[in-house]
Write a protein that holds these residues in place. Structure first.
Motif, PDB file in Angstrom:
ATOM      1  N   UNK A 354       0.832  -1.211   0.000  1.00 25.70           N
ATOM      2  CA  UNK A 354       0.000   0.000   0.000  1.00 25.70           C
ATOM      3  C   UNK A 354       0.863   1.256   0.000  1.00 25.70           C
ATOM      4  N   UNK A 355       1.972   1.237   0.747  1.00 25.69           N
ATOM      5  CA  UNK A 355       2.876   2.392   0.746  1.00 25.69           C
ATOM      6  C   UNK A 355       3.442   2.603  -0.661  1.00 25.69           C
ATOM      7  N   UNK A 356       3.853   1.509  -1.303  1.00 25.11           N
ATOM      8  CA  UNK A 356       4.386   1.613  -2.669  1.00 25.11           C
ATOM      9  C   UNK A 356       3.324   2.114  -3.640  1.00 25.11           C
ATOM     10  N   UNK A 357       2.065   1.719  -3.424  1.00 26.67           N
ATOM     11  CA  UNK A 357       0.974   2.135  -4.311  1.00 26.67           C
ATOM     12  C   UNK A 357       0.811   3.651  -4.325  1.00 26.67           C
ATOM     13  N   UNK A 358       1.133   4.285  -3.202  1.00 32.11           N
ATOM     14  CA  UNK A 358       1.005   5.738  -3.130  1.00 32.11           C
ATOM     15  C   UNK A 358       1.908   6.486  -4.084  1.00 32.11           C
ATOM     16  N   UNK A 429      -7.003  12.971  -8.320  1.00 31.90           N
ATOM     17  CA  UNK A 429      -5.749  13.452  -7.749  1.00 31.90           C
ATOM     18  C   UNK A 429      -5.033  12.331  -6.998  1.00 31.90           C
ATOM     19  N   UNK A 430      -3.920  11.797  -7.535  1.00 33.02           N
ATOM     20  CA  UNK A 430      -3.218  10.684  -6.871  1.00 33.02           C
ATOM     21  C   UNK A 430      -2.599  11.074  -5.534  1.00 33.02           C
ATOM     22  N   UNK A 434      -2.849   9.070  -2.051  1.00 27.14           N
ATOM     23  CA  UNK A 434      -1.634   8.643  -1.374  1.00 27.14           C
ATOM     24  C   UNK A 434      -1.790   8.771   0.145  1.00 27.14           C
ATOM     25  N   UNK A 435      -2.405   9.839   0.588  1.00 27.73           N
ATOM     26  CA  UNK A 435      -2.628  10.024   2.023  1.00 27.73           C
ATOM     27  C   UNK A 435      -3.536   8.927   2.581  1.00 27.73           C
ATOM     28  N   UNK A 439      -2.470   6.214   5.625  1.00 28.34           N
ATOM     29  CA  UNK A 439      -3.281   5.978   6.828  1.00 28.34           C
ATOM     30  C   UNK A 439      -3.554   4.483   6.998  1.00 28.34           C
ATOM     31  N   UNK A 440      -3.881   3.814   5.900  1.00 29.89           N
ATOM     32  CA  UNK A 440      -4.098   2.362   5.943  1.00 29.89           C
ATOM     33  C   UNK A 440      -2.857   1.641   6.437  1.00 29.89           C
ATOM     34  N   UNK A 441      -1.688   2.033   5.949  1.00 32.25           N
ATOM     35  CA  UNK A 441      -0.438   1.377   6.323  1.00 32.25           C
ATOM     36  C   UNK A 441      -0.166   1.503   7.820  1.00 32.25           C
ATOM     37  N   UNK A 442      -0.464   2.664   8.391  1.00 36.40           N
ATOM     38  CA  UNK A 442      -0.276   2.863   9.834  1.00 36.40           C
ATOM     39  C   UNK A 442      -1.175   1.923  10.621  1.00 36.40           C
TER      40      UNK A 442
END
Length: 487
Positions: A354-358, A429-430, A434-435, A439-442
């Protein structure tokens, strides 16, 4: 039935395979529950894709209305299901214990199916307000599905087979999501339009309810299909860890509320469930919009791409299940280690993806789909982790525990789409998306961290609370004994 003496050490070891029927009615029950979840999630997810067609002003199908709802209104409509779902969580575990998992599951999916059939009419007659009300009722009906399933598994699943039987059951949501996401684009583009998405999912609910009424059972003792050998195997395996010989005995136990709410392992499980559901439902409700608006895919390819991650989830879930069973049978892993390792796979690998997807933009749409597929696919590791930990902690009150954890998890399911509606004001807006991913990753990181450090698979002492009557008799006997000794 003779009960074996157990210690905390041997609770963490897989049961022996002696005289174990390899296939039986316990597997049939899990398969039926699998399809029950499949149908329930078809009814739950149908709106996530249908709403894209319902709001598509460029639709080429003039026979069905399009709705000019804002992103905030859309988020409200998508989250309304969870308000009704939330309301029934706390009492649902108690209802499942009292009336049985079979009846609760039957009414949950059957009535939800009927309401699914009414969804197109509600949108046409009452716009988004009536649609929200109907989705609220659907959520209310489906609120007892997980507590009912845990109540059933506690009666049907021997400790050594909890992982595989639970994984079969909990793969149903993914299969249902795959089906409805795969066919919804085709249905929306057909002459029957987007309403057919709701008619298909609602009709499947009626079919499943009829089959479940015939073959479903609350426990091995109540099944007309089971052999004596299999029933004895299940009951003797469960008797090793519980003094309650059947569900009717367990239903009479008073719920140890104070012990539950002061249990550290239970609170760690609660945090894990909240974290998991934040991520899962953010993806479930928002993937179609993300694919359409950021990756610029049309409704039909949108549906197919939305289904791909859940196909990976289903396949990997079954692979993890087989791997876990092999490792447990070979005693390479203890139950505790297995739960925590697979839960880590199911939470921290998606976190990285998910972090990479951002950082992926519209020009690398294929990479975005791959990362989404990895994130949702490896999520299935949690089926062998936190998803069955309720039964590990307390088979007698598994339905009650899942009702409590689902209350917090459902709050996350409500809040997550609303947060998306607030943050993502421009769906193309990507940077705003990304934000959401961060949040999901946290949530994924914190949820798994507390589970692997402070969580437990040990049977909790409050699984066998002293019944009031038995306690009184015990005190009375001690008093009499004391009087005699004094004489």
């Amino acid at each position: 039935m003779v009960l074996k003496d157990i210690t905390p050490e041997n609770l963490d070891e897989p049961a022996e395979d002696t005289d174990r029927p390899k296939l039986g009615v316990r597997h049939l029950q899990s398969i039926l529950i699998f399809f029950g979840f499949c149908v329930a999630f078809m009814q739950r997810v149908n709106l996530s894709v249908a709403i894209v067609a319902m709001m598509d002003r460029n639709s080429t199908n003039p026979n069905f209305p399009e709705y000019a709802w804002s992103e905030q209104t859309k988020s409200l409509v998508l989250s309304s299901f969870f308000w009704g779902y939330l309301l029934v969580q706390l009492p649902s575990g108690q209802l499942a214990r009292r009336f049985g998992g079979k009846v609760m599951l039957l009414f949950s999916i059957g009535i939800s199916g009927f309401l699914a059939l009414l969804t197109p009419l509600s949108a046409q007659v009452g716009d988004w307000q009536l649609t929200c009300a109907l989705r609220f009722l659907q959520g209310f009906c489906q609120g007892s599905i997980y507590p009912s399933t845990h109540t059933l598994l506690a009666q049907w699943a021997p400790p050594a087979e909890r992982g595989i039987l639970a994984t079969i059951c909990f793969s149903g949501p993914q299969f249902g999501s795959i089906i409805i996401l795969s066919i919804s684009g085709i249905l929306a583009a057909s002459k029957y339009g987007w309403p057919s998405i709701f008619y298909i999912s609602g009709g499947c609910g009626f079919i499943w309810s009829f089959v479940w009424l015939l073959w479903g059972a609350d426990s091995p003792r109540r099944s007309k299909l089971i052999t004596t050998k299999e029933r004895n195997y299940i009951e003797s395996a469960l008797a090793v860890i519980s003094k309650s010989e059947n569900n009717s005995t367990a239903a009479k136990l008073s719920t140890p509320w104070l012990s539950i709410f002061t249990s550290v392992p239970f609170w760690m499980l609660n945090i894990l469930c909240c974290s998991y559901h934040w991520g899962y439902w953010t993806l479930m409700t928002q993937i179609p919009s993300y694919i359409k608006n950021v990756l610029d895919k049309d409704i039909q390819s949108n549906a197919l791409l939305s289904a791909l991650p859940y196909t990976a989830n289903l396949v990997l879930g079954l692979c993890f299940c087989v791997l876990a069973q092999v490792l447990l049978s070979a005693k390479v892993l203890s139950i505790n280690a297995s739960r925590k390792i697979f839960n880590t796979i199911g939470m921290w690998i998606p976190m990285v993806a998910i972090i990479a997807l951002g950082f992926v933009d519209v020009h690398r749409a294929d990479l975005a789909v791959i990362l989404l597929t990895v994130a949702v696919g490896t999520n299935s590791g949690t089926f062998l982790g936190g998803f069955v930990n309720h039964i590990d902690l307390s088979p007698n009150f598994a339905g009650t525990l899942i009702g409590i954890t689902n209350f917090g998890a459902t709050l996350m399911s409500i809040i997550a789409p609303l947060v998306v509606g607030v943050i993502v004001t421009d769906t193309t807006n990507p940077n705003q998306w990304r934000l959401i991913f961060y949040i999901m990753a946290v949530f994924y990181f914190i949820g798994n961290l507390v589970f692997i450090t402070l969580g437990s698979t040990k049977l909790q002492p409050w699984n066998e609370p002293v019944k009031r009557g038995a306690k009184s008799e015990h005190i009375k006997d001690r008093a009499v004994a004391g009087d005699l000794e004094h004489i």
